[in-house]
Design a protein around this motif. Structure first.
Motif, PDB file in Angstrom:
ATOM      1  N   UNK A 146      85.960  70.414  35.866  1.00 50.61           N
ATOM      2  CA  UNK A 146      86.212  69.555  35.292  1.00 50.61           C
ATOM      3  C   UNK A 146      85.714  69.783  33.950  1.00 50.61           C
ATOM      4  N   UNK A 147      86.668  69.851  32.566  1.00 46.83           N
ATOM      5  CA  UNK A 147      85.781  69.928  31.236  1.00 46.83           C
ATOM      6  C   UNK A 147      85.456  69.297  30.275  1.00 46.83           C
ATOM      7  N   UNK A 148      84.558  68.674  29.893  1.00 46.57           N
ATOM      8  CA  UNK A 148      84.421  68.421  28.901  1.00 46.57           C
ATOM      9  C   UNK A 148      84.564  68.901  27.574  1.00 46.57           C
TER      10      UNK A 148
ATOM     11  N   UNK B 153      82.225  72.315  34.532  1.00 47.44           N
ATOM     12  CA  UNK B 153      81.835  72.235  35.590  1.00 47.44           C
ATOM     13  C   UNK B 153      82.760  72.646  37.137  1.00 47.44           C
ATOM     14  N   UNK B 154      82.265  73.304  37.936  1.00 46.54           N
ATOM     15  CA  UNK B 154      82.766  73.465  39.136  1.00 46.54           C
ATOM     16  C   UNK B 154      82.332  72.943  40.841  1.00 46.54           C
ATOM     17  N   UNK B 155      83.486  72.342  41.731  1.00 51.57           N
ATOM     18  CA  UNK B 155      82.175  71.999  42.637  1.00 51.57           C
ATOM     19  C   UNK B 155      84.035  72.392  43.564  1.00 51.57           C
TER      20      UNK B 155
ATOM     21  N   UNK C  82      79.583  70.433  55.833  1.00 50.17           N
ATOM     22  CA  UNK C  82      80.060  70.740  54.648  1.00 50.17           C
ATOM     23  C   UNK C  82      79.532  71.447  54.267  1.00 50.17           C
ATOM     24  N   UNK C  83      80.102  73.135  53.545  1.00 54.59           N
ATOM     25  CA  UNK C  83      79.897  73.917  52.316  1.00 54.59           C
ATOM     26  C   UNK C  83      80.008  73.220  51.276  1.00 54.59           C
ATOM     27  N   UNK C  84      79.487  73.656  50.100  1.00 58.73           N
ATOM     28  CA  UNK C  84      79.629  73.035  48.798  1.00 58.73           C
ATOM     29  C   UNK C  84      78.983  74.285  47.741  1.00 58.73           C
ATOM     30  N   UNK C  85      79.501  74.681  46.676  1.00 56.43           N
ATOM     31  CA  UNK C  85      79.421  75.108  45.504  1.00 56.43           C
ATOM     32  C   UNK C  85      80.065  75.114  44.265  1.00 56.43           C
ATOM     33  N   UNK C  86      78.143  74.700  43.185  1.00 57.04           N
ATOM     34  CA  UNK C  86      78.175  73.717  42.381  1.00 57.04           C
ATOM     35  C   UNK C  86      78.224  74.700  41.480  1.00 57.04           C
ATOM     36  N   UNK C  87      78.998  74.692  40.143  1.00 57.48           N
ATOM     37  CA  UNK C  87      78.227  74.771  39.522  1.00 57.48           C
ATOM     38  C   UNK C  87      78.340  74.272  37.576  1.00 57.48           C
ATOM     39  N   UNK C  88      77.499  74.752  36.987  1.00 63.28           N
ATOM     40  CA  UNK C  88      78.536  74.434  35.342  1.00 63.28           C
ATOM     41  C   UNK C  88      77.614  74.757  34.021  1.00 63.28           C
ATOM     42  N   UNK C  89      78.357  74.956  33.434  1.00 67.72           N
ATOM     43  CA  UNK C  89      77.956  75.814  32.061  1.00 67.72           C
ATOM     44  C   UNK C  89      78.311  75.490  31.218  1.00 67.72           C
ATOM     45  N   UNK C  90      77.493  75.308  29.853  1.00 71.10           N
ATOM     46  CA  UNK C  90      77.902  74.670  28.462  1.00 71.10           C
ATOM     47  C   UNK C  90      76.015  73.751  28.297  1.00 71.10           C
TER      48      UNK C  90
ATOM     49  N   UNK D  85      74.578  75.480  42.121  1.00 72.69           N
ATOM     50  CA  UNK D  85      73.657  75.849  43.872  1.00 72.69           C
ATOM     51  C   UNK D  85      74.812  75.455  44.099  1.00 72.69           C
ATOM     52  N   UNK D  86      74.257  76.413  45.982  1.00 70.70           N
ATOM     53  CA  UNK D  86      75.234  76.341  46.705  1.00 70.70           C
ATOM     54  C   UNK D  86      74.441  74.958  47.639  1.00 70.70           C
ATOM     55  N   UNK D  87      74.876  74.387  48.548  1.00 72.92           N
ATOM     56  CA  UNK D  87      74.804  72.698  49.289  1.00 72.92           C
ATOM     57  C   UNK D  87      75.834  73.498  50.418  1.00 72.92           C
ATOM     58  N   UNK D  88      75.039  72.815  51.585  1.00 71.55           N
ATOM     59  CA  UNK D  88      75.157  72.945  53.037  1.00 71.55           C
ATOM     60  C   UNK D  88      74.820  72.056  54.029  1.00 71.55           C
TER      61      UNK D  88
END
Length: 785
Positions: A407-409, A424-426, A452-460, A468-471
């Motif tokens: 999602x983009x703001x 944002x990317x998830x 769960x394996x999760x890749x989270x990133x945000x830019x701006x 952050x990588x979450x497992x």
């Protein structure tokens, strides 16, 4: 040799005797399903033996039958495509005998709520250990929703309220708990959105497409998450997520909605087609709502919402094994009212920059007109299961889900230009396996694993944390001892969560090092490095369900919870307009532990039906956003900190039969949440609420006026304003015209009929934006089955 020759016939006789004895030790259950309004048979109605999880369909003549049913007392439930109300009977099956249960399904009668979320098996809400609120497709069609929180708003007596930063971002609050403590799922797997992280982030669930929406509080959270202390919201999209069996031919629905006060227009369609053991399905929807109108204030700018989705899948449902595959794409856009006043560019941000650059920045701020969130989600799911495995383990179900969320703001400027402020990317991969145990005497249960394996990133601008990588990995079990009038439930969950940031630095985007040093000295605050963290802990629950009288029960539950800090609580650092705060996360936070007690008194038969709940939760190291009293970038500085806290509250929902077809509905809920170290209230806690309503049902007609009352909320967190009390009148009405294979439903919802000005205490922008004014929503739906 003679003895050898005699052995085969003797063995054959022995096998026949054993088979005969086995047959005699079981019974048969049969009956018919008919439509009350016409008396004609209903084809394709689902009949379920709750305790055994066995289901079948009625034939063309309305008849159904179960063979080889073990002796015992069973709840038998039947319904048809959410059009005809669920009906239930208690049936006793004797060894070698045949029990009969005939059903007459009505269009608008009281229905027996069935839940599949509370314990991973079919059971009535009355028999469940957790408190369950279940809403079927017909009930959801009467709402005025454009988001999940809006659909559950005003459900007084359930403890469910809404948090919002405008209609598009609205999300459920359960018993005062919000964010990471309320788990939102689709068909038993978390949705993969970022709605728990921020007040302006929403869910993509379209309630008009759901078969059922269940909200569960209590020990069921052990099956799904260690974090879901408040409750679990499960959006069930298709009938076959509830009953896994094939059906022949075509089923589906078409619906259209239009409404005033926000220029609502929506359409939905879906179908299922079965041939033999195979099925294929598909669905699509679109919704558009403009800026809503509030009393005395007119249109609330930038409160519009748009969304589309489409998906489909196929599956095979056999006696021994089944599988299904689904894919779905969601796209949406919604405005965030008034967020531009707290967003982005501030005059005092760059005092040491050149004068020309500063003037350009100030001009750019003045041109910012509005901010919207554009969302995109692609989800893929595979479900596979085995039945009749052994005496010890009856079945196994494995679910695999992958979600790609973006999602983009987007910032819109008065000169017509636009730019992405934050992206944002998830990406999330979830797997979950559940084993159903064979019943041994009074003992039954289920156990399983989850990961769960999760890749989270945000830019701006609001990239508040590093990528952050979450497992996570968990093992759980929930067991039950059933002695008919008294049942006991106990279970546990062991869970590990790991966070691995891509880099250690945390900064909110100031490029000038001298300015950063000055600010750090002024606030005596440095941003600790984002370090990798691992949390491992256990949760447990125990419950008692005792029948007091016919149709009456007492339920008591105790739960111990272990919650790892959420990603945003650990790593966020910087201005976050979506929460109206400058957030300072703490990578050194410890786990949160809590102990809770739930007591419930239920009545499920007769003129009086309902439930009264009281609860208490005490927490050690409760994590919450503490307001320091200082400001930065025009926003309050809040620091995620840990204190002792407690939540106490009550819920009551009563349904009283006054005469044939007329019932009185009463509701009340209340929660008080305190930081017990500082003796201060916690933020955004809903006020005491009450409901007085009537429901009249007759020959397909349903009319339900209601008065919603809320007291003023004067127990406020630092910086929160008090919210006045209010009284709102809503009127819901519908007419259903049904025949053997087709049903037309016309629904009317008049909300805020008195056009009263009122504010939602749990809204981030309550002081700027009141709730929606008087409006009417009309919905037409046709269902074929």
């Amino acid at each position: 040799m003679r003895h050898i020759r005699l052995f085969p016939p003797i063995a054959a006789l022995a096998v026949l005797a054993a088979v005969s004895a086995a047959a005699q030790s079981h019974g048969r259950l049969s009956g018919t399903v008919a439509m009350k309004e016409t008396g004609g048979p209903l084809h394709g109605a689902i009949v379920l033996i709750v305790e055994l999880g066995r289901s079948t369909l009625s034939g063309d003549d309305g008849a159904y039958a179960f063979d080889r049913v073990p002796p015992g007392r069973y709840h038998l439930v039947t319904h048809l495509d959410s059009v005809f109300s669920e009906a239930a009977k208690m049936v006793e099956v004797r060894a070698g005998g045949t029990a009969t249960a005939d059903f007459m399904l009505a269009l608008t009668a009281m229905h027996e709520e069935i839940t599949v979320t509370a314990s991973e098996k079919h059971e009535t809400a009355f028999e469940s250990f957790g408190s369950v609120d279940s809403f079927n497709a017909q009930e959801l069609s009467l709402s005025r929703d454009v988001s999940l929180g809006e659909a559950l708003d005003h459900k007084v007596g359930t403890g469910i309220a809404k948090r919002s930063f405008g209609p598009g971002s609205s999300r459920p609050i359960v018993r005062g708990f919000d964010g990471d403590r309320v788990l939102v799922m689709e068909d038993g797997i978390r949705t993969g959105t970022l709605s728990s992280q921020s007040g302006d982030h929403g869910e993509v669930v379209n309630t008009a497409q759901l078969e059922r929406l269940e909200v569960v509080k209590g020990p069921a959270t052990l099956l799904y998450s260690g974090n879901a202390i408040g409750g679990t919201v499960n959006a069930i999209g298709r009938h076959h997520e509830i009953h896994r069996h094939p059906h022949q031919g075509l089923r589906g629905y078409l619906s259209a909605s239009a409404g005033t006060a926000n220029a609502l227009a929506a359409g939905n369609a879906g179908f299922e087609y079965g041939a033999g053991n195979w099925m294929v399905w598909g669905s699509g929807a679109g919704v558009r709502a403009g800026d809503y109108t509030a009393p005395q204030q007119g249109e609330i700018p930038n409160s519009r919402t748009n969304g589309t989705n489409g998906g489909g899948g196929f599956g095979r449902f056999g006696d021994k094994t089944f599988f299904s595959f689904d894919v779905k794409v969601d796209n949406g856009s919604y405005g965030v009212p008034f967020v531009q006043e707290f967003h982005g560019h501030h005059e005092d941000e760059h005092e040491d920059e050149e004068e020309g650059e500063e003037e350009e920045e100030e001009d750019h701020e003045e041109e910012l007109e509005r901010v919207a969130l554009d969302t995109r989600r692609q989800s893929y799911r595979f479900t596979w299961g085995l039945n009749d495995l052994s005496a010890a383990v009856e079945s196994f179900v494995l679910k695999l889900g992958y979600v790609d969320w973006e999602h983009d703001e987007v910032e819109f400027f008065e000169d017509g230009e636009q730019e992405i402020g934050t992206a944002f990317r998830n990406n999330q991969f979830v797997y979950r396996g559940v084993f159903e145990q064979g019943r041994r005497g009074p003992l039954s249960g289920r156990f399983g694993f989850w990961g769960i394996d999760r890749e989270y990133a945000a830019a701006g601008e609001e990239a508040l944390s590093p990528p952050v990588d979450q497992s996570g990995l968990a093992f759980f079990a929930l067991e039950e001892l059933d002695f008919e009038r008294v049942k006991f439930q106990f279970g546990g969950r062991v869970e590990t969560q790991r966070y691995n940031p891509a880099f250690a630095e945390r900064s909110h985007g100031h490029e000038d090092e001298e300015e950063e040093e000055e600010e750090e000295e002024e606030h005596h605050e440095e941003a600790p490095d984002a370090v990798a963290r691992t949390f491992t802990g256990g949760s447990a629950a125990a419950g008692l369900h005792a029948d007091l009288w016919r149709g009456g029960a007492f339920v008591a539950n105790y739960a111990h919870s272990y919650r790892a800090p959420a990603l945003e609580e650990l790593y966020n650092f910087g201005p976050h307009a979506g929460n109206l705060a400058f957030e300072v996360g703490d990578p050194g936070l410890g786990p949160e532990r809590g102990d809770g007690v739930d007591l419930s008194l239920r009545q499920g038969e007769g003129r009086l039906r309902g439930e009264v709940n009281v609860f208490y939760y005490g927490f050690r190291n409760f994590i919450f956003p503490f307001a320091s009293g200082e400001e930065e970038d025009g926003l309050r500085i809040i620091e995620f900190t840990q204190r002792n806290a407690r939540f106490t509250g009550a819920e009551a929902l009563l349904d009283i039969g006054l005469s044939r077809g007329l019932r009185l509905n009463l509701g009340m809920d209340f929660v008080d949440a305190q930081d017990t170290d500082m003796k201060t209230p916690l933020p955004r806690i809903p006020p005491l609420r009450g409901k007085l309503g009537f429901a009249y049902n007759r020959a397909g007609f349903h009319v339900a006026p209601e008065l919603i009352l809320a007291s003023q909320q004067h127990q406020t967190f630092t910086g929160e304003t008090r919210t006045p009390g209010y009284a709102v009148v809503n009127i819901k009405a519908s007419y259903t015209y049904a025949r053997r294979h087709l049903a037309h439903q016309f629904s009317l919802n008049v909300f805020n009929a008195g056009d009263r000005l009122y504010r939602n205490h749990s809204s981030f922008i309550k002081d700027l934006a009141p709730e929606i004014g008087r409006g009417v929503r009309f919905t037409y739906m046709v269902r074929f089955f």
